[in-house]
Design an enzyme around this catalytic site. Sequence first.
Site, short mmCIF file in Angstrom:
data_model
loop_
_atom_site.label_atom_id
_atom_site.label_comp_id
_atom_site.label_asym_id
_atom_site.label_seq_id
_atom_site.Cartn_x
_atom_site.Cartn_y
_atom_site.Cartn_z
N ALA A 8 47.25 43.92 45.49
CA ALA A 8 45.80 44.03 45.34
C ALA A 8 45.07 43.13 46.32
O ALA A 8 44.00 42.59 46.03
CB ALA A 8 45.41 43.68 43.90
N ARG A 14 37.44 51.22 53.07
CA ARG A 14 36.88 52.57 52.86
C ARG A 14 35.97 52.66 51.65
O ARG A 14 35.25 53.65 51.48
CB ARG A 14 38.04 53.59 52.75
CG ARG A 14 38.77 53.81 54.06
CD ARG A 14 40.08 54.55 53.86
NE ARG A 14 41.14 53.67 53.37
CZ ARG A 14 42.39 54.07 53.10
NH1 ARG A 14 42.71 55.34 53.23
NH2 ARG A 14 43.29 53.21 52.66
N LYS A 321 16.82 45.49 20.54
CA LYS A 321 17.57 44.51 21.35
C LYS A 321 17.83 43.25 20.55
O LYS A 321 16.93 42.73 19.91
CB LYS A 321 16.77 44.15 22.61
CG LYS A 321 17.57 43.32 23.58
CD LYS A 321 16.73 42.26 24.29
CE LYS A 321 16.55 41.03 23.44
NZ LYS A 321 15.83 39.95 24.10
N ALA A 349 5.64 54.00 13.15
CA ALA A 349 5.67 54.42 14.56
C ALA A 349 4.84 53.48 15.41
O ALA A 349 3.75 53.06 15.01
CB ALA A 349 5.13 55.83 14.68
N ASN A 355 8.05 39.73 21.65
CA ASN A 355 9.02 38.62 21.58
C ASN A 355 8.95 37.69 22.78
O ASN A 355 9.62 36.68 22.81
CB ASN A 355 10.45 39.16 21.44
CG ASN A 355 10.83 40.06 22.59
OD1 ASN A 355 9.97 40.66 23.23
ND2 ASN A 355 12.12 40.17 22.86
N SER A 374 1.79 51.89 11.22
CA SER A 374 1.95 52.29 12.62
C SER A 374 1.13 51.41 13.56
O SER A 374 0.11 50.85 13.18
CB SER A 374 1.49 53.73 12.80
OG SER A 374 2.31 54.55 12.00
C1 UD1 Z 1 49.50 53.22 50.87
C2 UD1 Z 1 50.85 53.64 51.50
C3 UD1 Z 1 50.81 55.16 51.69
C4 UD1 Z 1 50.60 55.84 50.36
C5 UD1 Z 1 49.32 55.31 49.66
C6 UD1 Z 1 49.28 55.80 48.23
C7 UD1 Z 1 51.58 51.79 52.91
C8 UD1 Z 1 51.74 51.28 54.31
N1 UD1 Z 1 51.01 52.98 52.77
O1 UD1 Z 1 48.50 53.57 51.80
O2 UD1 Z 1 52.07 55.58 52.26
O3 UD1 Z 1 50.51 57.22 50.56
O4 UD1 Z 1 49.32 53.88 49.61
O5 UD1 Z 1 48.08 55.44 47.61
O6 UD1 Z 1 51.98 51.11 51.99
N2 UD1 Z 1 47.33 45.79 49.93
C9 UD1 Z 1 47.71 44.47 49.92
N3 UD1 Z 1 47.82 43.79 51.10
C10 UD1 Z 1 47.56 44.41 52.30
C11 UD1 Z 1 47.20 45.76 52.30
C12 UD1 Z 1 47.10 46.44 51.11
O7 UD1 Z 1 47.94 43.90 48.85
O8 UD1 Z 1 47.69 43.72 53.32
C13 UD1 Z 1 47.17 46.49 48.66
C14 UD1 Z 1 45.76 47.04 48.51
O9 UD1 Z 1 44.92 46.10 47.89
C15 UD1 Z 1 45.97 48.27 47.65
C16 UD1 Z 1 47.39 48.68 47.98
O10 UD1 Z 1 48.02 47.58 48.60
O11 UD1 Z 1 45.86 48.00 46.29
C17 UD1 Z 1 47.41 49.89 48.89
O12 UD1 Z 1 46.70 49.60 50.05
P1 UD1 Z 1 45.85 50.71 50.80
O13 UD1 Z 1 45.23 50.08 51.99
O14 UD1 Z 1 45.00 51.45 49.85
O15 UD1 Z 1 47.05 51.64 51.30
P2 UD1 Z 1 46.93 53.16 51.69
O16 UD1 Z 1 46.37 53.27 53.06
O17 UD1 Z 1 46.27 53.90 50.61
MG MG Z 2 45.26 53.34 48.84
#
Ligand code: UD1
Ligand code: MG
Length: 426
Positions: A8, A14, A321, A349, A355, A374
């Site tokens: 995460a 995006r 509230k 009504a 308040n 009312s």
């Molecule tokens: C990734 C997969 C892709 C797959 C897709 C499915 C890789 C290289 N690609 O792509 O093959 O089809 O998920 O949803 O793994 N994250 C980190 N550190 C980082 C980058 C990402 O912890 O440096 C975490 C992000 O927070 C996210 C997860 O990894 O929760 C996926 O990252 P994201 O950038 O969404 O990968 P996708 O491009 O979707």
């Molecule tokens: Mg993803």
Amino acid sequence: MPQIIILAAGKGTRMKSDTPKVLHTLCDKSMIHYIIGESQKITSSIDVILAHKFEDVKNKIEKTGVRIHKQNLEKHPGTGGALKEIPFIEDKILILNGDMPLITAKEIEKFFGIDADVVMSIMKLDNPHGYGRVVIEDGNVKKIVEQKDANEEELKIPYVNAGVYMFKKEVLKKYIPLLDNNNAQKEYYLTDIIEMAVKDGLKVKALEVNEEDFKGINSKKDLAEAEKIMCNRIKEKWMQNGVIMRLPDTIFIDAQSEFEGECEIESGCVIKKSKIINSKIKANSIIEEAIINKSEIGPMARIRPKSEIIDSKIGNFVEVKASKLNDVKAGHLSYLGDSEIDSGTNIGAGTITCNYDGKAKYKTKIGKNVFIGSDTQLIAPVVIEDDVIIAAGSTVNKDVPKGSLAISRAPLKIVKEFYYKFFGKK
Ligand code: UD1
Ligand code: MG
């Protein structure tokens, strides 16, 4: 006990948002909380890897008791980079992307039921855009190619990597240090392990999973689609528990709300962080952070946070509230804020509890069996004792003792024949 590692740390570019991707919510609960919740049904050995807005996310998930790590995004970006400094503890390790809030414990468990060194998840999609493509030859997985690295042929592959993997501990220990960032995004891809493992003759199996549970959230459009699915799951659960819903597609219920006994929710209602017990919520009412017990609310009523409504009837265009109402009727067009209203009382009504004086908020206390006429304004702080009548149109700016009538009204003047003088005879 297996280990689950949740990735995460990514920026979630995006999503076009200042909020870290995994803190975006579906039905008022963040993606990361759903994933941690489902993981905890399986194991207590959970690692979450964060980096982008580290403190914000850490503060939100600390209470769950998971191990929290910080990825060095400068040094090792990418899903593989995320695992560079993580201790691999248990024999079987499941890696989950943090952006898959619809995943369930039932689906996760399937990965542990397969005998292999690596189990990866694949989906066949009509529109594989955005996902890593899975190259399969003679029924065997060969490698994963990311969208940005794929050639024209590979882009046509309908099989995609769903983003969940089970690895035996030794596999991660061996291959994570070997990952490089020689690709379009200059990132360390976790997905590169698949090709290495296949080449070395390890047992790599693909588990075909369904698109709904494994949906990855990368944009706000994805988020909206996933929220619809999550909201439907929540509503289905409560309907199975005996809640009646009229046109459920039009109803929003968040992940925190609860229902008990016989409840009915009409179309267009929004219910958040509330507990509804043996009550009927009529069309287009909004209820937030409230307890509704043995009551009828709406249509078109708004119950706001910290309200408790018991044995009461709240009608259209009534806003409540931070108020406690017990056996009260407020049928139409009122604002009841910071108030406590006791049994047998009728709110006419257009009654408003005033308040707020522009600086602070004050309380209104109304006793038992009070009849409020009312269009009454109750200027808080004010106490209306039991058995009081407030005449319609009154402005009540002092406490009213038990048993009295309170009336404030300019005398009515009648001027005969004035209409004709003003408009003339027609
Ligand atoms: C990734 C997969 C892709 C797959 C897709 C499915 C890789 C290289 N690609 O792509 O093959 O089809 O998920 O949803 O793994 N994250 C980190 N550190 C980082 C980058 C990402 O912890 O440096 C975490 C992000 O927070 C996210 C997860 O990894 O929760 C996926 O990252 P994201 O950038 O969404 O990968 P996708 O491009 O979707
Ligand atoms: Mg993803």
